[in-house]
Design an enzyme around this catalytic site. Structure first.
Site, PDB file in Angstrom:
ATOM      1  CE  LYS A  59      -3.824  -2.413   2.195  1.00  0.00           C
ATOM      2  NZ  LYS A  59      -4.490  -2.823   3.431  1.00  0.00           N
ATOM      3  CD  GLN A 103      -3.004  -4.339   6.611  1.00  0.00           C
ATOM      4  OE1 GLN A 103      -2.935  -3.337   5.897  1.00  0.00           O
ATOM      5  NE2 GLN A 103      -3.659  -5.419   6.237  1.00  0.00           N
ATOM      6  CG  ASP A 126      -9.144   0.414   5.133  1.00  0.00           C
ATOM      7  OD1 ASP A 126      -9.269   0.125   3.925  1.00  0.00           O
ATOM      8  OD2 ASP A 126      -8.789  -0.420   5.997  1.00  0.00           O
TER       9      ASP A 126
END
Ligand code: NAP
Length: 285
Positions: A59, A103, A126
């Site tokens: 990412k 994450q 996200d």
């Protein structure tokens, strides 16, 4: 590699993701030129799970290529929930950070929901907070969960209008199945969720005009259960690059189908980057 499709048209997620990233990079460059500040994504990694380390590295590399700065925070596996929350609150209050990615899974011992909720909604690129889930479900402006967001962009790119269609989502995880169903509902599909307690899954799948497979079991959905002409979106990604749909049998029945790899997968990071630039544009306006 699967056999060449005979009936279904393939939905090319790799190509669509590439175009989205190019468009995002152009917007990032324009924003940097106008404001003197590049968009910035903060990535937070707890522990050293090899898959998570790889995902975060990927990412960050994609960010760099698209002209998005990344700020990386690594926390040891022994970090407490309170410490993760404090880190995320700090990034939420930092004006130099425009988007935040925690994450996940964050590992045992940490209250993942408490951690997600420490992310300011305007930086939740996200799409993991309660607030983002609500705006996504109501079809209001906000950030969407990236994989379902990628699925909706794929449907739009191939002219699939969910309105009035029967959509069946197999899987109901917080980051994938559940938001995918809510986004389809917001676009006026009639949505059925299936999960591990569903009785007669085959019967439900056979009803689907649009099928979203998000189960995490290789080749779980068989072609014989696909309604002829259905749109089949396979979000699954299992060891050996295998999806949740048995591609070779499904491709002979579906009208449109995503390959694995090269379907839904590449869209996830592309949506993350696009939403990071959206966030920066709003904050730097
Ligand atoms: P997850 O959290 O494990 O959820 C799996 C879902 O499938 C659960 O809702 C579960 O039901 C349901 N399920 C499991 N076994 C079932 C069965 N026998 N019959 C019916 N339903 C069943 O997985 P996830 O995180 O949503 O991921 C799903 C898949 O998508 C995985 O292959 C993952 O690698 C992939 N994925 C891809 C991307 C991408 O970027 N392309 C991103 C995220 C995930 P219960 O709720 O009842 O347990």
């Amino acid at each position: 590699m699967s056999s060449t499709p005979t009936d279904a048209r393939l939905m090319d997620g790799s190509g669509l993701a590439r175009r989205l990233v190019e468009e995002t990079a152009a917007r990032a460059a324009d924003l940097t030129r106008r404001t003197g500040t590049p968009p910035c994504l903060a990535t937070v990694l707890v522990g050293e799970d090899p898959a998570s380390v790889t995902y975060v590295r990927m990412k960050r590399a994609r960010c760099e290529k698209a002209g998005i700065r990344s700020r990386h925070v690594e926390l040891p596996a022994t970090t407490t929930t309170a410490e993760v929350v404090a880190t995320l609150e700090g990034l939420s209050n930092d004006p130099e950070v425009h988007g935040i990615l925690l994450q996940h899974p964050v590992g045992p011992g940490i209250d993942e929901r408490a951690a997600f909720e420490a992310i300011a909604p305007e930086k939740d690129v996200d799409g993991v907070t309660f607030s983002s889930f609500a705006t996504m479900s109501f079809g209001l402006p906000g950030f969407v969960s990236c994989t379902p967001g990628g699925i909706m962009r794929l449907l739009d790119a191939y002219g699939v209008d969910p309105a009035g269609k029967r959509a069946v989502v197999v899987g109901r995880s917080a980051i994938l199945g559940k938001p995918a169903g809510m986004m389809l509902l917001a676009r006026n599909a009639t949505v059925t969720y299936c999960h591990s307690h569903t009785a007669d899954l085959s019967a439900a799948v056979r009803e689907a005009d649009i099928l979203v497979a998000a189960v995490g079991r290789p080749r779980f959905i068989k072609g014989e259960d696909i309604k002829p002409g259905a749109v089949v979106v396979d979000a699954g990604y299992n060891p050996g690059n295998v999806g949740d749909v048995d591609f070779d049998t499904a491709v002979t029945r579906a009208g449109l189908i995503t390959p694995v790899p090269g379907g839904v997968g590449p869209m996830t990071i592309a949506v993350l980057l696009a939403q990071t630039v959206d966030a920066a544009e709003r904050q730097l306006a």
